[in-house]
Write an enzyme that holds these catalytic residues in place. Structure first.
Site, PDB file in Angstrom:
ATOM      1  N   GLY F  35       0.874  -1.166   0.000  1.00 24.44           N
ATOM      2  CA  GLY F  35       0.000   0.000   0.000  1.00 24.44           C
ATOM      3  C   GLY F  35       0.910   1.214   0.000  1.00 24.44           C
ATOM      4  O   GLY F  35       1.966   1.186   0.657  1.00 24.44           O
ATOM      5  N   GLU F  37       1.097   4.190   1.373  1.00 26.60           N
ATOM      6  CA  GLU F  37       1.562   4.779   2.627  1.00 26.60           C
ATOM      7  C   GLU F  37       2.260   3.736   3.488  1.00 26.60           C
ATOM      8  O   GLU F  37       3.237   4.033   4.191  1.00 26.60           O
ATOM      9  CB  GLU F  37       0.394   5.405   3.384  1.00 26.60           C
ATOM     10  N   ASP F 106      -9.413  -5.454  -7.086  1.00 28.38           N
ATOM     11  CA  ASP F 106     -10.578  -6.021  -6.394  1.00 28.38           C
ATOM     12  C   ASP F 106     -10.543  -5.454  -4.977  1.00 28.38           C
ATOM     13  O   ASP F 106     -10.386  -6.182  -4.002  1.00 28.38           O
ATOM     14  CB  ASP F 106     -10.502  -7.553  -6.418  1.00 28.38           C
ATOM     15  N   ARG F 107     -10.628  -4.119  -4.904  1.00 23.55           N
ATOM     16  CA  ARG F 107     -10.375  -3.451  -3.634  1.00 23.55           C
ATOM     17  C   ARG F 107     -11.600  -2.750  -3.052  1.00 23.55           C
ATOM     18  O   ARG F 107     -11.494  -2.159  -1.963  1.00 23.55           O
ATOM     19  CB  ARG F 107      -9.225  -2.469  -3.805  1.00 23.55           C
ATOM     20  N   ASN F 168      -0.007  10.531  -6.410  1.00 26.55           N
ATOM     21  CA  ASN F 168      -0.322   9.117  -6.701  1.00 26.55           C
ATOM     22  C   ASN F 168      -1.660   8.953  -7.419  1.00 26.55           C
ATOM     23  O   ASN F 168      -2.500   8.125  -7.040  1.00 26.55           O
ATOM     24  CB  ASN F 168      -0.397   8.345  -5.370  1.00 26.55           C
ATOM     25  N   ARG F 170      -4.560   7.686  -9.543  1.00 28.27           N
ATOM     26  CA  ARG F 170      -4.926   6.399 -10.135  1.00 28.27           C
ATOM     27  C   ARG F 170      -6.241   6.556 -10.899  1.00 28.27           C
ATOM     28  O   ARG F 170      -7.309   6.714 -10.288  1.00 28.27           O
ATOM     29  CB  ARG F 170      -5.138   5.321  -9.062  1.00 28.27           C
ATOM     30  N   GLY F 277       5.905  -0.131  -5.757  1.00 28.59           N
ATOM     31  CA  GLY F 277       6.532   0.443  -4.575  1.00 28.59           C
ATOM     32  C   GLY F 277       7.737   1.313  -4.889  1.00 28.59           C
ATOM     33  O   GLY F 277       8.321   1.913  -3.978  1.00 28.59           O
ATOM     34  N   ASP F 280       7.030   4.835  -3.881  1.00 25.25           N
ATOM     35  CA  ASP F 280       6.968   4.983  -2.420  1.00 25.25           C
ATOM     36  C   ASP F 280       8.372   4.987  -1.823  1.00 25.25           C
ATOM     37  O   ASP F 280       8.646   5.726  -0.875  1.00 25.25           O
ATOM     38  CB  ASP F 280       6.130   3.852  -1.819  1.00 25.25           C
TER      39      ASP F 280
END
Lengths: 338, 338, 338, 338, 338, 338
Positions: F35, F37, F106-107, F168, F170, F277, F280
């Protein structure tokens, strides 16, 4: 008759991570057995020689596995002593692209490093041999091993067995000064020697040549100086490795003999599957070419091709026959054969 | 407030083969981090305690990985010192059916075994702690560690920290006589003690009871004798393990307190996925039950269930929460939950 | 001096699925090299004999891999001819519990099955040998191979080399009648013979004994009859295998000599990791025991233990030394050794 | 002509851990596609029927993978609608021995659960069909799906299509009371029904029989009562599963018809490779036997053998042909076939 | 209505090593089913055609697996005959960088190569078909297959079914002279033909053009000559593949029609995951474009994109839909889509 | 004292295929927790900060696994709430060469996306913190989360906690217009901000600069404008990523502060092991450098090196310490360290 080759050195068990995995993330490690001299012995066996390793492994399943590894490649294990505390190990965190591979040694207290002189019958070992090969790693491991190596080299010379030394300097094992002192004592007894520019400067004490000279010119000069100091040293050899990344290298072989430097074509190795043992494959290629009395330009081509091939397979060992290396050296790269 | 638990011992890296594979055939090894006391700390963390391991690991990626392992299970690593030469390792050739698993140790010269007394501040470590736990393995590793353990136990007693000792006798590490002498010195300072019949006879020097007596009767007698000799020892515990094969065991837990022996039901463990750490899971279960002040019959049921669960997963660690263990202890075995 | 053992037979490449996977679902297959006689040679090598396989493999990487397999187990490949079309293969869909394993052969047209008589110099091969071993599978493959086997057995007898035949009847390769005719011609030249009750009845034509007699009594009678017909046959041997499921078998060894039937204890093999090669491991155990001149009860115990061990590892080969087999035969099963 | 079979239900993607691994430890998960009705369709396809699943999957690679799965088993996907939000998923932490498997559902908001009535043309779907099969899981997912099922059953009855219902009660999806109300409305339209004692009591409201009666006697009584209430229900079926552990079950099939209860032999399933789909394999076996007009004792033997076989392979699907099931039902278990 | 496509050829089981592994080191092999014409059928199925393979596979689990493979990709197996001895296999030692992949065939005696004319009903097979495709591999396998192919092509022409031939010359299967004679007989019946410069010279006997001409100019000239000789041949196609290494290729597609040569952009394929089937994916792309009546420049772009995509996945099959290929052809390479 | 860092965002479970495998072919998926963060928190923990994630995960084994993942990287989970329906998941079909990776989300309905304001005590969370970091993904998930973020930023400013926002953006989660409105409200409260040219134009509404200007010149102008609008915004940062293919990227970091744009050297990342990532890791590098008060050119070099390193390992997390990043930034790439 098949020629007998004797190498003298330590076997190690390597634990490798998969590409893209850190040691601290790894739940499975790949186990490879190897060692600089063992790898030379394995290559020589695949090239058709009767290859021996003189070594010592512990009396436990890991020692047994090391022996099985050698036998599966046709190496004779008659001169491997069993005993002592442990097989040296090391961890290899595989590199990728810009990130280098990283080695963590855990090789202290190994059975081989504690080998004692009177365990070995050098006369028996050298009897009938054509070549005796050792690397600087063996020298780094103990004073006893240094003495043994010196003795072996002297006996080899007496018996007309050719001698070969690969410097293989490892900063994690000893200082340049220590290495320098030890190696210089041995050089008068060496017929075939593997070392590069940095070794010439840092271990043999030559002055650093002017960087404006091309690399091959500098190397030629170093080698000329050394070969004059040590008249028995008929062959000096090394590789130029251009590290583009951990996944991509360029490799060229050098062979100096009779005052001339011969160079192979440049191999573009990408992707690199596993570069451990690449230098040993090269050394074996040079040794094999010399024993076969090939012309120098063929020797160095063969050896560099052997080393390039090694980089394309996992493990320390170059499991290619002489024919396969020659076919590879002569073929266009990358064509599917069907 | 969450109770602070302190354990003191070595971490090891275990290399295991897959079932049906000999070490000499293995190209991939599974890496598990563990250690008798570390495993107890992990269990206690999953049971909800603030769990610490006092130890020492090398300053290399393997040491880092060992720390990461503990942290992933919630164990606090504040008292783990970094330095020394190596993390001890061992090889486990997995057994199957009639063929037993086989351990090859390569743990000498480890960072922990070379821990020195003045590296550790026992007062800080024991400050605020509820329990201090150690096993015989720590005692076997060096005289320095024995002294440290004795000192720690004494300080713990002074501070009212409960103390626990698991004999964990390993014949490959020391002789029975050595172990016997060392352990007997410590026993006066122990509140909770784990040992079985063989330990009672061989390490504590009790006479072997008549074999015609049932096992539990004999154990009761041994425990009664010992608990009288060491009045602080409020709890003595052990397991009966019936080895049907390397893949099938029966396991029953014993807990002696206040003159009575309590026994769990017998768990039928088949197949055994990995029995390493099974004893540590049991010990942690006993310790957790005692700290929770459960009735003895519940303590021993909980602990044996925890140990049985451990046998069903890979690795040294019992990654089950208190609730999961209780649910398992109370459920019919093997029903799918959906 | 190390005794020379010669076996004569085909090598096969086996493709196995993982447990719980059908061939039609398998994306990865495990490759194992083996063969009835090759497996005996491998066992004998691990038992300390100088073991040879007489065979033929194709001149391609699969043939090379077969040779490498043998060498890694210390088997000598000097009498393996290179040529012909292919290495025979077969597919093994692993069984589980009630579901049996299933073999799909793809072994026709193999290099070995097309071996011709004049490729082989039997005198050289048998020179200095202590034992010559072959199985019925070799006989099933071609008339040429039958002739060669007969010739080899005759020459062996002349030279005082002991001879051994394992019936190894395979219904997918030939009919009972064919097998019967071929085998009966060879029996006069056999010193050590492996066959069971079904073979006695269906291949040797003995009358089926009354089923009310216990199995061992029936076997004793069959063996007594046969040993009288073939006076050179000093040893007859077989196993009783009780198939509880594909994952669980009971195994007992039988050895008949001098009119007496000796039986091993019953091994409970569960789980079965891989039973391919279990019979070959038994045969090698019997042969080794005979050559070591052990008492018959020890021979059969050793052989059955060797076979039981084989069932606990993957692959066709019993990679256990004599010491390991003896230790296993004498130990309590399933105890972890640490 | 090949008979057309229609099943109606949801497809799920299952993520399974390996044996001996907790979900929180798993770095790799095995992906299996399945679903109670989909699994029946797959079995029926392997048994030689023209098998359809009526369902809905999302328009993404996971939906595509679900369709590919069905096609690889020969199931027709003509009636699978594409759209909606997601494919339902669930996680299966594999059990081992005493430790049960554990399911974590993540199936809400699935495309199928949001299927709307007017997306489906029941007349087309049922046209030419021999059998319509559905399970209680479909009923649990939405009121819309209940209505659709009722409508489909009514239409099937009108057209002479046989109807089948497997209760498949899942406590995580709905309460017993909800299930009871819904199911009782459907029963008058069912020809073949799968439910056991607990369902009879908790979902159909029958009184619990006296436990002193043997199980089969109790079942006979329940089935007799139900079959009288619903005269169209010609067949009622279920299994007795004795859970010895997560790795070992006993399984016996029951089939009630014409007032008589027929029972299969008891299968000992050990080890259990994967029990998901075992009930669906049984249901398909019963349905296939009925359509083939086998005698009841053969039907129940065939179905139980099919279910036992399913337990020996990974995945939800019973990829065995009719011949393979029959051969298995008739063979001695565990013999290697070669 | 979905167009029916018929292809005619052999299926093979490929055993591949992992990258960096020699066959002689491989303990696990990856199993892929494929075949030149089967691969075209698979691609066409993913492109939305009703795709058939005419072939023959053995009646064993390997034959079953081959059928399952096709069905999972939606290919119809109605015209696949079951019988004969074996499925042809081959071994692929994966290449890496400079080291080429290496194929070892073991395909003789296959069921397909022994197919007889009267097993096949060409009228039924061609009925309703839009296209009939075959490659030179089928022609190389037996005289019977050559006759069958000729007959099929004639019947196809009579019925107005388009015909396609991919030369696919394999030196390990037949000589250039044999191939030349056979192919030239067929060419008058071919509408769409795949061959490159070497084929034009060595199989069709054209004079080698002056190397100073650019490649595309030479190809244009060859194609112009051939298309005049065979007026039915409306499309001729091929790829230029620049082999930088086994891991890196450049690929450009060529399509000649109506006197003009159309070329795709050059795809840089690196890393190559698996190039087996790359040519078949290209052929399917050309065929699909022609059937869709796209403009020639679009056809060749689509086909080359399809082939480039195939190189990025394991296995012989190009499992991408028409939309996915178009999206790929139009997108910037390598951007993550999220 | 170790600085406290707080990040606020969702955790996801990613299912990845292996390279060269499509989702519809995958039987095994790799599970990675991450994720945006969370990944920043992990990096910061490895850099030596006391790192917290504020989030919510479900009360099931997947939620537990997410927590375990964080803890294993030393991230504090005290502010992670347990409850809600599910952990969001997504599927990553790995790209290779020209073929891009492809994400299937699929979130929806995740526990975090349903977090409610009163579940969180912002005062406690921000107490003692040095930095609060959030990304646009959190903002995209719900209006409630937007309100919470705004509140948190305001409180952070009041308390003197530094604030950081990574855009970020999306496209699969929200439209540019929605994002634009939400983000512009927050900008006055941001000290450190991550966005690139496309964001400046599409989300902040700046005019697109003339493309004839070099990229860095354009970026400098955008940043200058924005930094004037939002005077608190002391640092603006982004990366230039040149996508050569899915396996090869060039990466350069940008950091704007005090009116000057600082750029790192260009990293050539090939092969890319896993780029999830990577952004990040860069953000964490910038944040760490700012907190360490490094000069801007060192900050951006450190951050870009950190990001390049991340691309060389699997998983979302940059498991490298500050020292390792610095050593990498300064070393020649690809040299083996031994």
């Amino acid at each position: 008759m098949t020629k007998k080759i004797v190498t003298f050195g330590e076997m190690l068990l390597r634990f490798s991570t998969s590409q893209g995995e850190r040691l601290s993330q790894a739940h499975h490690l790949t186990a490879h057995y190897g060692g600089a001299e063992a790898n030379v012995a394995v290559s020589m066996s695949h090239f058709g020689y009767k290859s021996f390793l003189v070594s010592k492994v512990p009396n436990n399943p890991i020692g047994t596995a090391a022996l099985k590894h050698l036998r599966s490649h046709g190496v004779y294990t008659d001169y491997i002593f069993v005993g002592g505390e442990r097989l040296g190990t090391y961890y290899l965190e595989a590199g990728a692209g810009e990130r280098s591979a990283h080695v963590t040694y855990d090789r202290k207290y190994s059975s081989f490093s504690q080998l004692e002189k009177d365990e070995i019958n050098l006369d028996e070992i050298l009897s009938g041999a054509t070549l005796f090969h050792v690397s600087g790693i063996t020298l780094a491991l103990s004073p006893e091993l240094r003495e043994l190596t010196l003795l072996a080299l002297k006996k080899a010379k007496e018996r007309g067995v050719r001698t070969s030394l690969d410097f293989n300097y490892r900063a994690k094992l000893w200082s340049q000064q220590e290495a320098s002192e030890v190696i210089q004592v041995l050089l008068p007894y060496i017929d075939i020697c593997f070392f590069g520019e940095l070794d010439a400067v840092h271990l043999l004490g030559l002055d650093h040549m002017d960087d404006s000279l091309p690399m091959e010119e500098r190397l030629l000069r170093y080698y000329t100086i050394i070969s004059k100091l040590y008249p028995d040293m008929k062959y000096i050899s090394s590789t130029f490795r251009t590290v583009i990344s951990a996944s991509s290298n360029r490799l060229q072989g050098n062979l100096f003999t009779d005052g001339t430097l011969y160079q192979s074509k440049i191999h573009h190795i990408e992707p690199i599957i596993d570069r451990v043992g690449g230098g040993d494959a090269f050394a074996a290629g040079i040794l094999s070419g010399i024993l076969d009395e090939l012309p120098p330009e063929q020797i160095v081509s063969f050896a560099t091709a052997a080393s390039a091939l090694k980089h394309t397979i996992h493990g320390d060992c170059n499991a290619f026959s002489k024919d396969e290396v020659i076919q590879f050296a002569n073929s266009e790269s990358g064509k599917i054969v069907r």
